[in-house]
Design a protein around this motif. Structure first.
Motif, PDB file in Angstrom:
ATOM      1  N   ALA A  20      51.450 -36.255  50.721  1.00 22.35           N
ATOM      2  CA  ALA A  20      50.605 -35.285  50.033  1.00 22.35           C
ATOM      3  C   ALA A  20      50.323 -34.113  50.971  1.00 22.35           C
ATOM      4  O   ALA A  20      49.917 -34.323  52.112  1.00 22.35           O
ATOM      5  N   PRO A  21      50.546 -32.879  50.528  1.00 19.12           N
ATOM      6  CA  PRO A  21      50.296 -31.718  51.396  1.00 19.12           C
ATOM      7  C   PRO A  21      48.896 -31.699  51.992  1.00 19.12           C
ATOM      8  O   PRO A  21      48.711 -31.308  53.141  1.00 19.12           O
ATOM      9  N   GLN A  22      47.890 -32.127  51.214  1.00 19.67           N
ATOM     10  CA  GLN A  22      46.510 -32.131  51.705  1.00 19.67           C
ATOM     11  C   GLN A  22      46.338 -33.041  52.900  1.00 19.67           C
ATOM     12  O   GLN A  22      45.553 -32.745  53.816  1.00 19.67           O
ATOM     13  N   GLN A  23      47.077 -34.163  52.942  1.00 13.62           N
ATOM     14  CA  GLN A  23      46.978 -35.103  54.058  1.00 13.62           C
ATOM     15  C   GLN A  23      47.846 -34.677  55.234  1.00 13.62           C
ATOM     16  O   GLN A  23      47.491 -34.906  56.390  1.00 13.62           O
ATOM     17  N   PHE A  24      48.988 -34.052  54.920  1.00 12.07           N
ATOM     18  CA  PHE A  24      49.908 -33.676  55.995  1.00 12.07           C
ATOM     19  C   PHE A  24      49.432 -32.445  56.753  1.00 12.07           C
ATOM     20  O   PHE A  24      49.740 -32.291  57.937  1.00 12.07           O
ATOM     21  N   TYR A  25      48.692 -31.565  56.105  1.00 15.71           N
ATOM     22  CA  TYR A  25      48.255 -30.313  56.720  1.00 15.71           C
ATOM     23  C   TYR A  25      47.503 -30.540  58.031  1.00 15.71           C
ATOM     24  O   TYR A  25      47.874 -29.952  59.063  1.00 15.71           O
ATOM     25  N   PRO A  26      46.449 -31.376  58.076  1.00 16.36           N
ATOM     26  CA  PRO A  26      45.760 -31.576  59.361  1.00 16.36           C
ATOM     27  C   PRO A  26      46.611 -32.312  60.388  1.00 16.36           C
ATOM     28  O   PRO A  26      46.508 -32.048  61.594  1.00 16.36           O
ATOM     29  N   LEU A  27      47.467 -33.243  59.930  1.00 19.80           N
ATOM     30  CA  LEU A  27      48.338 -33.955  60.866  1.00 19.80           C
ATOM     31  C   LEU A  27      49.291 -32.987  61.554  1.00 19.80           C
ATOM     32  O   LEU A  27      49.492 -33.059  62.775  1.00 19.80           O
ATOM     33  N   ALA A  28      49.874 -32.069  60.788  1.00 22.45           N
ATOM     34  CA  ALA A  28      50.781 -31.078  61.369  1.00 22.45           C
ATOM     35  C   ALA A  28      50.054 -30.211  62.391  1.00 22.45           C
ATOM     36  O   ALA A  28      50.615 -29.863  63.439  1.00 22.45           O
ATOM     37  N   ILE A 238      52.100 -24.593  53.023  1.00 20.79           N
ATOM     38  CA  ILE A 238      51.173 -25.416  52.242  1.00 20.79           C
ATOM     39  C   ILE A 238      49.993 -24.580  51.762  1.00 20.79           C
ATOM     40  O   ILE A 238      49.587 -24.650  50.598  1.00 20.79           O
ATOM     41  N   LEU A 239      49.431 -23.786  52.648  1.00 16.48           N
ATOM     42  CA  LEU A 239      48.309 -22.933  52.257  1.00 16.48           C
ATOM     43  C   LEU A 239      48.720 -21.947  51.162  1.00 16.48           C
ATOM     44  O   LEU A 239      47.946 -21.663  50.243  1.00 16.48           O
ATOM     45  N   GLU A 240      49.943 -21.440  51.268  1.00 14.07           N
ATOM     46  CA  GLU A 240      50.425 -20.503  50.252  1.00 14.07           C
ATOM     47  C   GLU A 240      50.611 -21.194  48.907  1.00 14.07           C
ATOM     48  O   GLU A 240      50.234 -20.655  47.856  1.00 14.07           O
ATOM     49  N   ARG A 241      51.203 -22.393  48.940  1.00 10.76           N
ATOM     50  CA  ARG A 241      51.467 -23.119  47.700  1.00 10.76           C
ATOM     51  C   ARG A 241      50.167 -23.632  47.054  1.00 10.76           C
ATOM     52  O   ARG A 241      50.041 -23.640  45.836  1.00 10.76           O
ATOM     53  N   GLU A 242      49.239 -24.076  47.885  1.00 12.40           N
ATOM     54  CA  GLU A 242      48.033 -24.740  47.383  1.00 12.40           C
ATOM     55  C   GLU A 242      46.813 -23.826  47.408  1.00 12.40           C
ATOM     56  O   GLU A 242      45.680 -24.301  47.377  1.00 12.40           O
ATOM     57  N   ARG A 243      47.020 -22.523  47.449  1.00 14.83           N
ATOM     58  CA  ARG A 243      45.908 -21.597  47.659  1.00 14.83           C
ATOM     59  C   ARG A 243      44.875 -21.636  46.535  1.00 14.83           C
ATOM     60  O   ARG A 243      43.720 -21.239  46.735  1.00 14.83           O
ATOM     61  N   THR A 245      43.814 -24.401  45.070  1.00 16.04           N
ATOM     62  CA  THR A 245      43.141 -25.692  45.027  1.00 16.04           C
ATOM     63  C   THR A 245      41.826 -25.643  45.795  1.00 16.04           C
ATOM     64  O   THR A 245      41.608 -24.791  46.658  1.00 16.04           O
ATOM     65  N   GLU A 246      40.978 -26.586  45.475  1.00 15.27           N
ATOM     66  CA  GLU A 246      39.646 -26.626  46.093  1.00 15.27           C
ATOM     67  C   GLU A 246      39.713 -26.942  47.575  1.00 15.27           C
ATOM     68  O   GLU A 246      38.993 -26.362  48.386  1.00 15.27           O
ATOM     69  N   TRP A 247      40.631 -27.855  47.958  1.00 20.32           N
ATOM     70  CA  TRP A 247      40.655 -28.283  49.351  1.00 20.32           C
ATOM     71  C   TRP A 247      41.112 -27.153  50.274  1.00 20.32           C
ATOM     72  O   TRP A 247      40.635 -27.060  51.406  1.00 20.32           O
ATOM     73  N   VAL A 248      42.011 -26.278  49.813  1.00 22.74           N
ATOM     74  CA  VAL A 248      42.436 -25.144  50.623  1.00 22.74           C
ATOM     75  C   VAL A 248      41.267 -24.186  50.840  1.00 22.74           C
ATOM     76  O   VAL A 248      41.074 -23.652  51.936  1.00 22.74           O
ATOM     77  N   GLY A 249      40.463 -23.973  49.797  1.00 19.36           N
ATOM     78  CA  GLY A 249      39.285 -23.139  49.954  1.00 19.36           C
ATOM     79  C   GLY A 249      38.339 -23.690  50.997  1.00 19.36           C
ATOM     80  O   GLY A 249      37.786 -22.938  51.828  1.00 19.36           O
ATOM     81  N   GLU A 250      38.175 -25.009  51.012  1.00 18.49           N
ATOM     82  CA  GLU A 250      37.308 -25.632  52.012  1.00 18.49           C
ATOM     83  C   GLU A 250      37.880 -25.482  53.418  1.00 18.49           C
ATOM     84  O   GLU A 250      37.147 -25.229  54.382  1.00 18.49           O
ATOM     85  N   VAL A 251      39.203 -25.629  53.542  1.00 20.77           N
ATOM     86  CA  VAL A 251      39.847 -25.475  54.854  1.00 20.77           C
ATOM     87  C   VAL A 251      39.683 -24.054  55.375  1.00 20.77           C
ATOM     88  O   VAL A 251      39.339 -23.841  56.549  1.00 20.77           O
ATOM     89  N   LEU A 252      39.903 -23.083  54.511  1.00 18.49           N
ATOM     90  CA  LEU A 252      39.787 -21.685  54.936  1.00 18.49           C
ATOM     91  C   LEU A 252      38.352 -21.343  55.311  1.00 18.49           C
ATOM     92  O   LEU A 252      38.114 -20.599  56.275  1.00 18.49           O
ATOM     93  N   GLU A 253      37.396 -21.878  54.588  1.00 18.44           N
ATOM     94  CA  GLU A 253      35.987 -21.643  54.926  1.00 18.44           C
ATOM     95  C   GLU A 253      35.646 -22.259  56.280  1.00 18.44           C
ATOM     96  O   GLU A 253      34.965 -21.643  57.106  1.00 18.44           O
ATOM     97  N   ALA A 254      36.143 -23.482  56.507  1.00 20.55           N
ATOM     98  CA  ALA A 254      35.881 -24.154  57.792  1.00 20.55           C
ATOM     99  C   ALA A 254      36.514 -23.379  58.946  1.00 20.55           C
ATOM    100  O   ALA A 254      35.899 -23.218  60.011  1.00 20.55           O
ATOM    101  N   GLU A 255      37.740 -22.891  58.758  1.00 17.73           N
ATOM    102  CA  GLU A 255      38.414 -22.136  59.800  1.00 17.73           C
ATOM    103  C   GLU A 255      37.710 -20.799  60.059  1.00 17.73           C
ATOM    104  O   GLU A 255      37.626 -20.331  61.201  1.00 17.73           O
ATOM    105  N   ALA A 256      37.193 -20.184  58.974  1.00 18.97           N
ATOM    106  CA  ALA A 256      36.468 -18.937  59.144  1.00 18.97           C
ATOM    107  C   ALA A 256      35.169 -19.155  59.925  1.00 18.97           C
ATOM    108  O   ALA A 256      34.806 -18.350  60.795  1.00 18.97           O
ATOM    109  N   ARG A 257      34.477 -20.262  59.630  1.00 23.19           N
ATOM    110  CA  ARG A 257      33.247 -20.568  60.368  1.00 23.19           C
ATOM    111  C   ARG A 257      33.550 -20.842  61.821  1.00 23.19           C
ATOM    112  O   ARG A 257      32.814 -20.410  62.731  1.00 23.19           O
ATOM    113  N   THR A 258      34.674 -21.548  62.081  1.00 28.86           N
ATOM    114  CA  THR A 258      35.059 -21.848  63.463  1.00 28.86           C
ATOM    115  C   THR A 258      35.392 -20.566  64.227  1.00 28.86           C
ATOM    116  O   THR A 258      34.974 -20.370  65.359  1.00 28.86           O
TER     117      THR A 258
END
Length: 263
Positions: A20-28, A238-243, A245-258
Motif C-alpha cells: 500500500a502506498p500509504q505504508q510504503f511512503y514512510p518506509l522509503a 506517491i504524493l502526486e498520485r495520492e494528493r 487522499t486524507e493521509w497525504v494531507g496529513e503528511v504534508l501538514e506534518a512536514e510543513a510543521r516540521t
C-alpha cells in the motif's frame, strides 16, 4: 467471532502491508538516506581502488580506467530495465499501484546509466578503436535501450489517465526487455569490435583481482545509488498520485510543521 466481511477488509499483515502506498511512503523515507550513504562510501572506495591502486594496463595504458565507470553503468542500465519489467509484470498480474510506481521511479535512473555507458564507451573507443562510435551490435542495441527508456518515460507522462499510463508503460517495459539479452550476448552471437565480457559466471575473470575488486565495488555503489534515488522518487510519485487522499494531507501538514519548527 469475526464476520467474513470484516476479515476480508483487514489490512494485509507482514511485508504485504508495504504494498500500500500509504505504508510504503514512510518506509522509503527511512531507507533512502542509508542507501545514499552506502552509495557515497562505496563510490569513494571504488574510485580510489580504480584510479590509485589498480595497475596500469600493459596494452591500453591509463585509458582503460574508464571501465570503473563504464562497466558498472552498462550493467546497471540493463539490470534496472529488467527490474522495471519485473515490477511491470507484478503490476499487471497483481493490479498493485505501487508496482507501477516502482517501475516508473526506476526509469530515469536507468536512462542516466545507459547514457553514461554510451558516453564513457565513446571516450574509451576513440583511443582503442580510433572512433567514438561504430554501428557495432552491442553499441547499437545499447543505444536502442536508451530509446526504450526515453519511450517508456514519454509514454507514461503523455497519458493523462494514470491507470492507462501504468498499463501502457508496463507493456512497453515487458516488450523492451527482449533487448537486454541481445545486448549481453551480442559479442557472442555476432562478430563485433566490442571486447568480450571480462567477468563471467562460467570462467575465471580476465583481469587482475584488484581491477575486478574496484569494478565490483563501483557496481555495488551504483546499485545503492539506484535504490536511494528510486526510493526518493517513489515518495514524490506517491504524493502526486495520492494528493487527493486524507493521509497525504496529513503528511504534508506534518512536514510543513516540521519545516516551520526547524526555521
Amino acid at each position: 467471532m469475526t464476520s467474513p466481511g470484516r476479515a476480508a477488509a483487514r489490512a494485509p499483515e507482514g511485508w504485504l502491508r508495504f504494498a500500500a502506498p500509504q505504508q510504503f511512503y514512510p518506509l522509503a523515507g527511512r531507507l533512502a538516506p542509508w542507501f545514499a550513504a552506502l552509495a557515497a562510501l562505496l563510490t569513494i572506495v571504488g574510485l580510489y581502488i580504480g584510479f590509485f591502486l589498480a595497475p596500469t594496463d600493459f596494452q591500453q595504458g591509463e585509458v582503460y580506467r574508464v571501465i570503473f565507470i563504464h562497466v558498472p553503468a552498462a550493467w546497471m542500465s540493463m539490470l534496472i530495465y529488467l527490474v522495471m519489467a519485473f515490477w511491470s509484470a507484478v503490476g499487471l498480474v497483481m493490479n498493485t499501484r505501487l508496482s507501477f510506481i516502482m517501475s516508473q521511479a526506476l526509469a530515469p535512473t536507468g536512462a542516466m546509466f545507459c547514457f553514461v555507458a554510451l558516453w564513457t564507451g565513446a571516450l574509451w573507443g576513440k583511443p582503442t578503436w580510433g572512433a567514438y562510435w561504430v554501428w557495432d551490435a552491442r553499441l547499437t542495441s545499447q543505444l536502442l535501450l536508451l530509446f526504450l527508456y526515453f519511450g517508456f518515460i514519454a509514454l507514461t507522462r503523455a497519458i493523462e489517465d494514470p491507470r492507462r499510463a501504468d498499463r501502457a508503460g508496463a507493456v512497453l517495459a515487458l516488450v523492451g526487455a527482449v533487448n537486454v539479452p541481445i545486448i549481453y550476448f551480442s559479442v557472442q552471437w555476432w562478430n563485433t569490435l566490442h571486447q568480450g565480457a571480462s567477468v563471467s559466471l562460467t570462467k575465471a575473470p580476465s583481469m587482475a583481482s584488484i581491477m575486478l575488486a574496484g569494478m565490483l565495488v563501483m557496481a555495488l555503489a551504483a546499485w545503492m545509488y539506484s535504490i536511494a534515488v528510486a526510493l526518493w522518487r517513489v515518495r514524490a510519485l506517491i504524493l502526486e498520485r495520492e494528493r487527493h487522499t486524507e493521509w497525504v494531507g496529513e503528511v504534508l501538514e506534518a512536514e510543513a510543521r516540521t519545516a516551520g519548527g526547524v526555521r
